[in-house]
Design an enzyme around this catalytic site. Structure first.
Site, PDB file in Angstrom:
ATOM      1  N   LYS A  49       7.557  14.082  -6.226  1.00 50.12           N
ATOM      2  CA  LYS A  49       6.660  14.539  -5.164  1.00 50.12           C
ATOM      3  C   LYS A  49       6.106  15.944  -5.433  1.00 50.12           C
ATOM      4  O   LYS A  49       5.052  16.308  -4.896  1.00 50.12           O
ATOM      5  CB  LYS A  49       7.363  14.482  -3.810  1.00 50.12           C
ATOM      6  CG  LYS A  49       7.954  13.110  -3.466  1.00 50.12           C
ATOM      7  CD  LYS A  49       6.970  11.993  -3.652  1.00 50.12           C
ATOM      8  CE  LYS A  49       7.483  10.597  -3.310  1.00 50.12           C
ATOM      9  NZ  LYS A  49       8.686  10.128  -3.986  1.00 50.12           N
ATOM     10  N   TYR A 263      14.792  -1.938   1.051  1.00 43.58           N
ATOM     11  CA  TYR A 263      14.637  -0.509   0.742  1.00 43.58           C
ATOM     12  C   TYR A 263      15.938   0.241   1.015  1.00 43.58           C
ATOM     13  O   TYR A 263      16.493   0.160   2.124  1.00 43.58           O
ATOM     14  CB  TYR A 263      13.511   0.091   1.586  1.00 43.58           C
ATOM     15  CG  TYR A 263      13.399   1.587   1.400  1.00 43.58           C
ATOM     16  CD1 TYR A 263      12.632   2.114   0.364  1.00 43.58           C
ATOM     17  CD2 TYR A 263      14.086   2.479   2.221  1.00 43.58           C
ATOM     18  CE1 TYR A 263      12.562   3.474   0.170  1.00 43.58           C
ATOM     19  CE2 TYR A 263      14.024   3.841   2.027  1.00 43.58           C
ATOM     20  CZ  TYR A 263      13.251   4.334   0.997  1.00 43.58           C
ATOM     21  OH  TYR A 263      13.192   5.684   0.786  1.00 43.58           O
ATOM     22  N   TYR A 289      15.527   4.721  -5.799  1.00 42.77           N
ATOM     23  CA  TYR A 289      14.311   4.527  -6.605  1.00 42.77           C
ATOM     24  C   TYR A 289      14.605   4.364  -8.101  1.00 42.77           C
ATOM     25  O   TYR A 289      14.531   3.266  -8.644  1.00 42.77           O
ATOM     26  CB  TYR A 289      13.361   5.718  -6.410  1.00 42.77           C
ATOM     27  CG  TYR A 289      12.844   5.880  -5.014  1.00 42.77           C
ATOM     28  CD1 TYR A 289      11.703   5.206  -4.599  1.00 42.77           C
ATOM     29  CD2 TYR A 289      13.481   6.717  -4.101  1.00 42.77           C
ATOM     30  CE1 TYR A 289      11.215   5.354  -3.305  1.00 42.77           C
ATOM     31  CE2 TYR A 289      12.992   6.874  -2.815  1.00 42.77           C
ATOM     32  CZ  TYR A 289      11.861   6.191  -2.421  1.00 42.77           C
ATOM     33  OH  TYR A 289      11.379   6.336  -1.156  1.00 42.77           O
TER      34      TYR A 289
HETATM   35  C1  LIG Z   1       9.059   8.663  -3.884  1.00 40.78           C
HETATM   36  C2  LIG Z   1       9.890   8.318  -5.056  1.00 40.78           C
HETATM   37  C3  LIG Z   1       9.498   7.306  -5.957  1.00 40.78           C
HETATM   38  C4  LIG Z   1       8.309   6.427  -5.742  1.00 40.78           C
HETATM   39  O1  LIG Z   1       7.100   7.079  -5.961  1.00 40.78           O
HETATM   40  P1  LIG Z   1       5.823   6.612  -5.143  1.00 40.78           P
HETATM   41  O2  LIG Z   1       4.757   7.512  -5.576  1.00 40.78           O
HETATM   42  O3  LIG Z   1       6.197   6.745  -3.700  1.00 40.78           O
HETATM   43  O4  LIG Z   1       5.557   5.187  -5.488  1.00 40.78           O
HETATM   44  C5  LIG Z   1      10.272   7.073  -7.064  1.00 40.78           C
HETATM   45  N1  LIG Z   1      11.396   7.791  -7.282  1.00 40.78           N
HETATM   46  C6  LIG Z   1      11.814   8.745  -6.440  1.00 40.78           C
HETATM   47  C7  LIG Z   1      13.078   9.450  -6.747  1.00 40.78           C
HETATM   48  C8  LIG Z   1      11.078   9.041  -5.300  1.00 40.78           C
HETATM   49  O5  LIG Z   1      11.521   9.996  -4.458  1.00 40.78           O
END
Ligand SMILES: *Cc1c(COP(=O)(O)O)cnc(C)c1O
Length: 336
Positions: A49, A263, A289
């Site tokens: 992010k 999720y 993720y």
């Molecule tokens: C937000 C996030 C993602 C996914 O990325 P997006 O741009 O939301 O698809 C992947 N890995 C981590 C650790 C994240 O925080």
């Protein structure tokens, strides 16, 4: 493509490293595995992010905003990085945490990202799951406006066309680094959620004619929906950059076979992936993720989806802070 025309602040220690994974490559006897260390972006323990926030906070400042408003799941990495970025530019922040995962261990609701959100000191509000979180954001912004603030809304995951520019930058870094290394990248693989990362990478690779294929391993939505959402945002990002021609529709590919129960719900594959990368390469993935993304990559390698001799870059999007919300799953027996 000219990224210099967009308002931007600097938050990322870039370029992040592009590293070979020698032990896992040997162990799996498959393709050559590389990792792009976007877990080490440098702000507030890092993650993907941060790159998006360079353009989002830049835009907020250009608009004279005083207050950042965003939302995410309880253990949102996006929310943690957004609060830190806002602090760095003396912007206030209000964040909405959606109780998207229910029935988890107490750590999930108090440790990891939740702990850091409190240290960073945003105004934190919670919401039950099932609400339209964007409507919730709009309502909070209205409240702040009435109180004399100038709110700037950042959607969940920072995933709009402005945020996705951060991943166009990451794609450009991968191209430059692989050129320097003399490395032909055959596939880029990563975890995909709110779609900004994948949209930015796809636009970065297609818009520069390097055409490196990107595979997003979904952590939430089914394949068709995820691909549709990524394609929509990729087209908006393509247009924002004023790239000529059309984004090739087949440049967007997602695989939703590794979501498991939903999720943020742990899977066996995620636990194996987290342990494997930690134990063989000394690198921490996350439970929501990158752990599921890497689990997908491992399974596809074992199924022969990638050939020996091919070069795969896994984009590590960060999130290890979330491990502390999942202690009961990853270390069910207390060590002491
Ligand atoms: C937000 C996030 C993602 C996914 O990325 P997006 O741009 O939301 O698809 C992947 N890995 C981590 C650790 C994240 O925080």
């Amino acid at each position: 493509m000219n990224l210099s025309t967009f308002a931007r602040v600097r938050l990322t220690q870039a370029p992040t490293a592009l590293e070979f994974l020698p032990n896992l490559t040997r162990l799996l006897e498959g393709p050559n595995l590389y990792i792009k260390r976007d877990d080490n972006t440098g702000l507030a323990l890092g993650g993907n992010k941060t790159r998006k926030l360079e353009f989002l906070i830049g835009d907020a400042l250009a608009q004279g905003a005083t207050h950042i408003v965003t939302q995410g799941a309880t253990q949102s990495n996006h929310v943690r990085q957004t609060i830190a970025a806002a602090n760095k530019f003396a912007l206030k922040s209000t964040v909405l945490l959606e109780e998207r995962v229910t029935g988890a261990h107490a750590d999930y609701y108090s440790n990891g990202n939740v702990l850091l959100d409190q240290i960073f000191g945003a105004t934190i509000e919670t919401r039950p799951s099932g609400l339209d979180m964007n409507n919730e954001l709009v309502a909070v912004a209205e409240r702040l406006r009435n109180a004399g603030e100038k709110p700037y809304l950042i959607p969940g995951g920072g995933s709009n066309a402005i945020g996705a520019l951060g991943y166009v930058v990451s794609a450009q870094e991968i191209i430059a680094q692989s050129n320097d290394l003399g490395l032909r990248v055959d596939h880029v693989v990563h975890a995909t959620g709110s779609t900004g990362t994948q949209a930015g990478l796809v636009v970065g690779f297609q818009g520069s004619n390097s055409h490196i294929p990107v595979l997003g391993i979904s952590v939430r939505a089914p394949k068709e929906r995820q691909e549709e959402n990524v394609r929509k945002l990729a087209r908006q990002t393509w247009d924002l950059l004023g790239i000529r021609g059309e984004l090739p529709p087949d440049s967007v590919a997602a695989n939703s076979d590794y979501v498991g129960g939903g999720y943020g719900v742990p899977t066996e594959g995620m636990i194996e992936a987290v342990q494997l990368l930690a134990r063989h390469e000394g690198i921490l993935l996350d439970p929501v993720y990158s752990g599921k993304g890497f689990a997908g990559l491992l399974d596809l390698i074992r199924k022969g989806y990638f050939r020996k001799g091919e070069n795969i870059v896994f984009v590590h999007t960060g999130g290890a802070v979330g491990l502390f919300g999942y202690r009961s799953v990853l270390a069910p027996q207390a060590a002491f």
